[in-house]
Write an enzyme that holds these catalytic residues in place. Sequence first.
Site, PDB file in Angstrom:
ATOM      1  N   CYS A 222     -59.217  23.561 -15.058  1.00 16.26           N
ATOM      2  CA  CYS A 222     -59.203  25.012 -15.225  1.00 16.26           C
ATOM      3  C   CYS A 222     -58.362  25.345 -16.460  1.00 16.26           C
ATOM      4  O   CYS A 222     -57.223  24.877 -16.584  1.00 16.26           O
ATOM      5  CB  CYS A 222     -58.611  25.666 -13.977  1.00 16.26           C
ATOM      6  SG  CYS A 222     -58.456  27.464 -14.106  1.00 16.26           S
TER       7      CYS A 222
ATOM      8  N   CYS B 101     -54.990  27.299 -15.220  1.00 17.60           N
ATOM      9  CA  CYS B 101     -53.893  26.706 -14.451  1.00 17.60           C
ATOM     10  C   CYS B 101     -53.866  25.180 -14.451  1.00 17.60           C
ATOM     11  O   CYS B 101     -52.941  24.583 -13.920  1.00 17.60           O
ATOM     12  CB  CYS B 101     -53.929  27.210 -13.010  1.00 17.60           C
ATOM     13  SG  CYS B 101     -55.324  26.594 -12.052  1.00 17.60           S
TER      14      CYS B 101
ATOM     15  N   CYS C 123     -61.853  28.696  -9.306  1.00 18.11           N
ATOM     16  CA  CYS C 123     -60.766  27.732  -9.169  1.00 18.11           C
ATOM     17  C   CYS C 123     -60.025  28.049  -7.868  1.00 18.11           C
ATOM     18  O   CYS C 123     -59.699  29.212  -7.616  1.00 18.11           O
ATOM     19  CB  CYS C 123     -59.826  27.847 -10.364  1.00 18.11           C
ATOM     20  SG  CYS C 123     -58.316  26.874 -10.203  1.00 18.11           S
TER      21      CYS C 123
ATOM     22  N   CYS D 146     -56.015  29.319  -8.886  1.00 12.41           N
ATOM     23  CA  CYS D 146     -55.730  30.612  -9.518  1.00 12.41           C
ATOM     24  C   CYS D 146     -56.820  31.658  -9.281  1.00 12.41           C
ATOM     25  O   CYS D 146     -56.639  32.819  -9.618  1.00 12.41           O
ATOM     26  CB  CYS D 146     -55.498  30.433 -11.011  1.00 12.41           C
ATOM     27  SG  CYS D 146     -56.980  30.026 -11.960  1.00 12.41           S
TER      28      CYS D 146
ATOM     29  N   CYS E 264     -73.175  25.424 -13.254  1.00 12.46           N
ATOM     30  CA  CYS E 264     -73.323  25.927 -14.619  1.00 12.46           C
ATOM     31  C   CYS E 264     -72.028  26.665 -14.952  1.00 12.46           C
ATOM     32  O   CYS E 264     -71.751  27.737 -14.411  1.00 12.46           O
ATOM     33  CB  CYS E 264     -74.529  26.854 -14.670  1.00 12.46           C
ATOM     34  SG  CYS E 264     -74.947  27.421 -16.318  1.00 12.46           S
TER      35      CYS E 264
END
Length: 159
Positions: free
Chosen positions: A34, A37, A84, A87, A110
């Site tokens: 991510c 984070c 995610c 976060c 995607c």
Amino acid sequence: KLSKLAYQVLHDQATERPFTSALLKEKRNGIFTCAACGTELFASNTKFDSGTGWPSFYDKLPGVEMEEGNLMDMVINMRNEVHCTKCGGHLGHVFNDGIIWQVPTGKRYCINGVSLGFKEAESTNVDFGVRGEKPQVASDVSGESEFHLDQYLGKWVPA
């Protein structure tokens, strides 16, 4: 620090333009994380070239969660939004059209490349032999998976 576009994608559910991500052609062994984070999201050996213009994966790590009940996704009825787990950042969508590319899970995650970071294999704790091999596409008789579906020709071509 996030770019303006990364912030818009991760926090406002925007979408980056296709074929603009530097990670679209990333082929090294490692983990896609991510961008906000650092949570580990996708192993590189589950990445494949879908020809859509966004990084595509056929499986996820535990850092990815699907959102159910999004009104737009229910209207389209073909996808689920993915976030995610740490976060809550918007990553992209998962589609159940992976059969087109003959991927093991039948799914295509995607993902907006701008919502991702990348860590090379030396700095990760994922065993790349456990997650499976890269998918083979129907036209790929050589054992290589570096093909994509050419939208104009309507057939598989070398990447």
